[in-house]
Design an enzyme around this catalytic site. Sequence first.
Site, PDB file in Angstrom:
ATOM      1  CB  SER A 272      24.758 -31.648  27.550  1.00 17.16           C
ATOM      2  OG  SER A 272      23.953 -32.018  28.648  1.00 17.16           O
ATOM      3  CB  SER A 356      29.844 -36.235  21.060  1.00 17.42           C
ATOM      4  OG  SER A 356      29.477 -36.364  22.433  1.00 17.42           O
ATOM      5  CG  HIS A 360      21.823 -36.911  21.938  1.00 19.22           C
ATOM      6  ND1 HIS A 360      21.212 -35.692  21.756  1.00 19.22           N
ATOM      7  CD2 HIS A 360      20.840 -37.838  21.890  1.00 19.22           C
ATOM      8  CE1 HIS A 360      19.917 -35.883  21.598  1.00 19.22           C
ATOM      9  NE2 HIS A 360      19.658 -37.172  21.670  1.00 19.22           N
ATOM     10  CG  LEU A 413      29.050 -44.690  24.560  1.00 21.87           C
ATOM     11  CD1 LEU A 413      28.637 -46.155  24.553  1.00 21.87           C
ATOM     12  CD2 LEU A 413      27.808 -43.793  24.478  1.00 21.87           C
ATOM     13  CD  GLU A1275       5.147   1.712  17.028  1.00 21.31           C
ATOM     14  OE1 GLU A1275       4.907   1.296  18.171  1.00 21.31           O
ATOM     15  OE2 GLU A1275       4.869   2.862  16.639  1.00 21.31           O
TER      16      GLU A1275
END
Length: 1354
Positions: A272, A356, A360, A413, A1275
């Site tokens: 993040s 983790s 998150h 946390l 193509e």
Amino acid sequence: MLCPSRSDELVFFVNGRKVIERNADPEMTLLPFLRKNLRLTGTKYACGRGGCGACTVMVSKRDPVSQEIRHFSTTACLLPICSLYGAAVTTVEGIGSISTRLHPVQERIAKSHGTQCGFCTPGMVMSMYTLLRNHPEPSEEQLMEALQGNLCRCTGYRPILASGRTFCVESNDCQQKGTGKCCLEQEENDSSSLGRSGICTELFAKEEFLPLDPTQELIFPPELLRMAENPEKRTLTFHGERVTWISPGTLKDLLELKAKHPEAPLVLGNTSLGPAMKSQGYFHPVLLSPARISELSMVSKTSDGVTIGAGCSLAQVKDVLAERVSKLPEEKSQTYRALLKHLKSLAGQQIRNMASLGGHIVSRHHYSDLNPILAVGNTTLNLLSEEGRRQIPLNEHFLAGLASADLKPEEILESVYIPHSQKWEFVSAFRQARCQQNALPDVNAGMRVFFKEGTDTIEDLSIAYGGVGAATISAHKSCQQLIGRRWNELMLDEACRLVLDEVSLPGSAPGGKVEFKRTLVVSFLFKFYLQVLQELKKLVQLFSVPDSHRYPEIAEQFLSALEDFPATIPQGVQTYQSVDSHQPLQDPVGRPIMHLSGLKHATGEAVFCDDIPVVDNELSMAMVTSTRAHAKIISIDFSEALEMPGVVDVITAKDIPGTNGAEDDKLLAVDEVLCVGQIICAVVAEQDVQAKRAIEKVKITYEDLEPVIFTIEDAIKHNSFLCPEKKLEQGNVEEAFENIDQIVEGEVHVGGQEHFYMETQRALVIPKTEDKELDIYVSTQDPAHVQKTVSSTLSIPINRITCHVKRVGGGFGGKVGRPAVFGAIAAVGAIKTGHPIRLVLDREDDMLITGGRHPLFGKYKVGFMNNGRIKALDIECYINGGCTLDDSELVTEFLILKLENAYKIRNLRFRGRACMTNLPSNTAFRGFGFPQGTLVTESCITAVAAKCGLPPEKVREKNMYKTIDKTIYKQAFSPETLLRCWNECLDKSSFHSRRMQVEEFNEKNHWKKKGIAIIPMKFSVGFAATSYHQAAALVHIYTDGSVLVTHGGNELGQGIHTKMLQVASRELKIPMSYMHICETSTATVPNTIATAASIGSDVNGRAVQNACQILLKRLEPIIKKNPEATWEDWIEAAFEKRISLSATGYFRGYKAFMDWEKGEGDPFPYYVYGAACSEVEIDCLTGAHKKIRTDIVMDACCSLNPAIDIGQIEGAFIQGMGLYTTEELQYSPEGVLYSRGPDEYKIPTITDVPEEFNVSLLPPSQNPLTIYSSKGLGESGMFLGSSVFFAIADAVAATRRERDVVEDFTVRSPATPDQVRMACADRFTKMFRAPGKELQFPALKKFTVQQKNNYCKL
């Protein structure tokens, strides 16, 4: 910032070798460390944000809790080196090499033809290797999961999966799985049959593969094992220039540090914070790493729930929850099952391994897939600080970031407690994203309901949504009002009304698509209602609850709404004609030969432009681009940039000694900018990171100019065009419109497309010490154009400049013109500074600057009889060319020339204009206008079929060319092969019986619908000018008999070098092992044409053939004199006889011309024909779709290499499928491209491949024009991806018929989930639709700029 002091030593291992870094920089990630410090260039830089998997490596650590060695794949571009203390890193170089021993993964991906350009291959290899380290015999599901985070733009994924399936325990050896007959039982299809005549379905022989021996893998370094057994408890500190990284060894130390540095973020996976620091400029002077704190990785289980350490990775969380689900009764594991559902699709495997749980949760992204479920599941967060422990609920207050419900700055946390669910409680999770896997959700939801025992009366209800606001939003008030209500239709209607009122999406909701998101809010609620109803009925039967008759019945056709689309590994058959039984074994033409560089791709030994070692005194360059769409440049101030550390110079237009591009297309802007992303100047510095920091310090003052034009509609309004109209006409259109039964008029919108080659634009310019000579190593499809541009820019002769192209990591047209711009600017920098200059564009800059496929707006008017016969067709097309001409005029011409596709319509009028807008110039792209323009034609066919009440395939068949005829531009051709492709595709796909099965399915299912479509194709190959078809080659035979082949084509992944050696091998009658191709260089083959237009192998093959024939003719007297001698003897004798062993081959080119004044010509050498049938299933409640099956039949005439040709077809098809379904460019109202990386711009992933994917090459036919009657297939397969688009449209049409929706629809591509969902009109979409509002497929209501939250589609 902390006071600078000496850093600790960073100790880790790479490929079994110890690394001690004494000055570890916290801002350096593993990728540049590997590539620059250790010179391990196998790990590739492609996106820099962890979204593509090209930089995948394996990291091994000893788990502090289980004490076991844990191997996991990670993206090196996000992994800070400071986080690697005590870890072992394994890169692609560490598992095997050509010079030592190949690893079976490397061998199999190469020999299964799973590499084309090869840039993504090392990442693919490492993802599979890590899987095998953990699961030597993986399941197919595990294989799919392991590769979810790896992108490939070339192969279409099928051969990559085929190589992986050879390791799978469930893998059925037969590629014809499901047919009931094994291909190995058919004599002509075994591995020895590749040299016999007949039909083959094997492209490689599995029995030749090396076996996997897990005992031969690298061991975990004993030194690291000892370090893990006696872990370092002291705090480790690493000081960088701007950032300090602190890694405490104990929980106590961590809490002290957090108290001392309350603003410092905790970094574990960096998934993040890393992207935010790179793209959004986030900066933190102190970073705390809790990676060594074992307490944060603890997992404890109680009778009431599970507590998971905040430091556990999401992959570990998934394993913990899966174990709980396997052991707990279903009633207790509802929340865990819901979390597991989202964990399977959240990001890719590498990101799940790194991210983790705590990170998150605390990041609180509005799109979080887990937070809504955790919120409704009554999750508790266990917090810790020096002051002690406390608990807070993970609820709407926490998710909203309210200070009273949040962590205090000094707190961390520690763990997350997720309670068990209970009897009569139900929890579900929902998400809808652009793609099924590895895509951020548009909307997600967690929902939980608890009933009074034995009843359907709601006792507690929780609903939370992600993606609909700045944070996860709880519908708390709505849920409170519904407590006490019974679970029935009345409750559902009330719930929808209440939730929509509470979860109100403002016009500025993130990502726009407001109407779609509001529809998903209630669609998910409806799905939850049905799921719970179904579960209630099960409970009632289980516990014999009285009065069970009161539960509402679910209609049979509603049940499909409960089923999610599973991710299944694709199956399929690849069919081709084996070579003639009389063909000599050493003649490789027509055989499925492995790509010449395949093994080097797989080992990381293939050298790309940026893999070239650093040159003495080398400098790096970064571009400064415009931030305004149309403005006058008032001033440029780079004084602050020049003062930045390491900055050497700033290059502006004034430094260009020669020509600054064209008058209307400057290399560097002068006085005026025409788009956001236009290059204004360039910063040169000692390191790339220094150059990138310095560009932020360049101050540019603008004065905005009018008008500012972004859309085709605006350009038409302002009469803003780049070139005159192109027009073709035949018959009498106006008269024909007077004599038909019906007329339909409509519009078609096709979005643009980003090339997304895995290797971004890059160049290395090395000035020589004399005569103004330059060596330029560049990733380009056209080195001669780079050479000419640099020559004119520097005002020096072309002969002083040599361009080298070893290989290109994907091009698709995006490296035809653009590399010349970057090469020229870098060359100016090299001349001015006297230093070599390396220029490597970041993915974001590459997408911002370079442009892509032209968006198209088409209007058609078609006149037809009631039987479906089209008598008149008038099409007007406008393409968005961007701010300069580039290739837009040519694209317009090709688009008009190719619009008729496979249909003979007597009265036609085609018109095309290229619009000038204030966007980066769009450029060449695979298909060159054909994929956009022909979608208009096929949409006409579909519209006619709908009006006539006929199946589209009947109308297509009725209007196709049937006999030898002339096109609209008077070029004669025979449609025999076209009709063979069409009929064979109908037959191989069992189209008619499947059409009936689709209709039967649709009658029985209300919320899921299937669609099927078959599309024909007549694709013209080549440039519309003879001079562009010439080619040259240079072949040397050395006195040892070895042969060096050089030609004018560039290896882009299409296997041109492989095919050239096949040609040379046949002509010289010696094995390919005698031959070598070094590189493409303007010094060896001058004046080359771009490798494009599908003819690279055609024309260069003829040149190589010519050179070899010249040499063989010279050798004829020697061979006749001693026919029994060896090749080496002949060459030695030729040398003694003074016979030249070097020859230049030349091909003058196919004749091609077009007279636009007369509207006639022979612009194309030949056509490639094909047909594709696709079947899909859509979810009417979400707009998601599943690709069930695709069958492609292609005319390759006599394929030079069926493995390469089938790979080209598959890759082009998947790329085309992306164009029509997922790839959406989004711009702000100011013209800033928002979708600038794999997070926002979704190319197809491995889970987007059709479940059954069959490709068949027609049996050979003669094409005397080309080398050995082959055809160029680079193509043509692109447009066949539209069969998926029309299958989706077919499913939507079935939905609309069932709902009695009669309005005509406007065709818009791509058919993204939001487009599809809103076209499936139902009670939920009508909640937002104003009375009398037109419904369009797949268009959404046009939002205002404010409502779109700065998103607009162009």
